[in-house]
Design an enzyme around this catalytic site. Structure first.
Site, PDB file in Angstrom:
ATOM      1  N   CYS A 179       9.122   7.460  15.920  1.00  0.00           N
ATOM      2  CA  CYS A 179       9.216   7.173  14.472  1.00  0.00           C
ATOM      3  C   CYS A 179       9.906   5.881  14.097  1.00  0.00           C
ATOM      4  O   CYS A 179      10.709   5.638  13.561  1.00  0.00           O
ATOM      5  CB  CYS A 179       9.862   8.284  13.419  1.00  0.00           C
ATOM      6  SG  CYS A 179       9.416   8.023  11.700  1.00  0.00           S
ATOM      7  N   CYS A 191       2.822   7.001  10.327  1.00  0.00           N
ATOM      8  CA  CYS A 191       4.025   6.659   9.808  1.00  0.00           C
ATOM      9  C   CYS A 191       4.378   6.694   8.435  1.00  0.00           C
ATOM     10  O   CYS A 191       4.222   5.736   7.769  1.00  0.00           O
ATOM     11  CB  CYS A 191       4.622   5.372  10.460  1.00  0.00           C
ATOM     12  SG  CYS A 191       6.302   5.170  10.456  1.00  0.00           S
TER      13      CYS A 191
END
Length: 407
Positions: free
Chosen positions: A161, A336
């Site tokens: 991430c 994201c």
């Protein structure tokens, strides 16, 4: 010696999603999952714990509750891999044979790589949303800070991430903005990357967010040491080392492949599983696949990527069992959701080469602009999709493309 049709190393998002997708296709398949942990976490929720939106109970479930029915759960860890003989050696010394191996170990958070960091985590104003036990401390620090300097860091890629370091920063800054203390706090973003984000389409909105909060960005600035008691952080850049005092330090740790992969014949030069980026099949061992953070693909390492990868692995494992070549392909999709404030998200969705791969028409969610709808998607819908679809083999909006169609 134990033997199974499919052995999966790792009971995280990738391992369980792959197992569930395989069982949807063939409920009689003999699958074993190697996983020592007693609990399974929805890791994308850690950022929201750090913002006071979620608690640990919102993102954690017993492993026994999420392990797919029909799977043999081997409650230990893998010690070594022997792909030449189709075997995995467990920490207990037991050898497990397989017809197909799926590697889904995730990557390793290497807090120890930063001098002085480990001994000061969770105190002295030093925190990290990358650990569930530390995320509540992020919220505690954010609430308590009224004046001073707050530093947020991002290590070199690859990391899980890649937006998480920024999410923590924006959510804290938004709290300080709402409580009218932001003008008293110097916020700095120290990133080892050369730019704010690797996909150009999302950069303008992020630059506006940086300007809005008055954040000072330092690019190609990598955290190398922390003195917690003195509250001083040391960064290294092309110009040498600099030190910065802090009242709050949020660290995104360097990340590395797990050692059992690095020390095996499955590893590429970087230590990740050496797979074809489209089929997720190992380049030299046809009965080995990988997905998730340990895969040597160049995609963004996110849970959303795993949601797309699991059906590809399942389809291609079935093809190998049938004596066929893999035909399902993964396009590098990753998502994201960049939380720019509490209530708005920039929904970045892209694939290999930075190609935009939006899930919704622009009139519903324009991923290049902050959106309230995207916030509700992340906060309310994505956790449910994770628990009730992805980990149960329901491949909503995740059906793999076929190689012939993509040609």
């Amino acid at each position: 010696m134990l033997k199974h049709d499919v052995v999966i190393i790792g009971g995280g998002a990738g391992g369980l999603a792959a197992a569930a997708s395989l069982l949807r296709r063939d409920p009689e398949l003999d699958i074993a999952v190697i996983e020592p942990r007693e609990f399974h976490d929805y890791q994308p929720g850690y950022t929201l714990i750090g913002a006071g939106v979620f608690s640990l109970s919102d993102v954690r479930r017993p492993m026994a509750k999420v392990m797919p029915r029909g799977v043999t759960w081997l409650r230990t860890s893998a010690k070594s891999l022997k792909p030449n003989t189709n075997e995995v050696v467990l920490a207990t010394g037991v050898i497990v044979g397989y017809r197909i191996l799926i590697v889904a170990t995730g990557n390793r958070l290497d807090f120890d790589a930063i001098s002085g960091l480990t001994e000061t985590l969770g105190k002295n104003g030093v925190t990290s949303n990358y650990r569930s036990d530390l995320a509540p401390y992020t919220w505690e620090l954010t609430q308590g800070l009224r004046t001073g300097r707050a530093l947020f860091t991002q290590p070199p890629m690859p990391i899980k991430c890649a937006g998480a370091p920024q999410k923590a920063m924006y959510l804290s800054a938004n709290h300080w903005e709402r409580t009218l203390v932001l003008r008293n706090i110097g916020v700095e973003f120290h990133s080892a990357a050369p730019t704010i984000f690797g996909v150009a389409d999302y950069v303008p909105a992020l630059e506006e967010t940086i300007e809005r909060y008055g954040i000072d960005p330092y690019f190609e600035s990598n955290l190398v040491a922390v003195d917690g008691r003195a509250r001083v952080a040391t960064f290294r850049s092309a110009g040498g080392e600099i030190t910065r005092s802090f009242d709050m330090l949020h660290v995104s740790p360097p990340q590395k492949p797990v050692e059992i992969v690095t020390n095996s014949l499955l590893a590429d030069r970087a230590g990740y599983v050496d797979v074809d980026p489209m089929t997720l099949q190992h380049k030299h061992f046809a009965n080995v696949f990988a997905l998730g953070d340990i895969g040597g693909m160049s995609n963004a390492k996110t849970a959303a990527a795993v949601r797309k990868q699991a059906p590809v692995v399942a389809e291609n494992v079935e093809a190998v069992f049938a004596g066929e070549s893999p035909h399902a392909i993964y396009d590098g999709y990753g998502s994201c959701p960049l939380t720019v404030e509490k209530g708005k998200i920039l929904l970045a969705e892209f694939g290999y080469g930075g190609v935009l791969l939006p899930s919704f028409p622009k009139f519903v969610i324009d991923g290049t602009k902050p959106s309230r709808l995207a916030w509700h998607l992340k906060k309310d819908l994505l956790p449910a999709i994770y628990w009730d679809a992805m980990l149960k083999g329901r491949e909503w909006l995740a059906s793999p493309a076929e190689m012939t169609k993509a040609a």
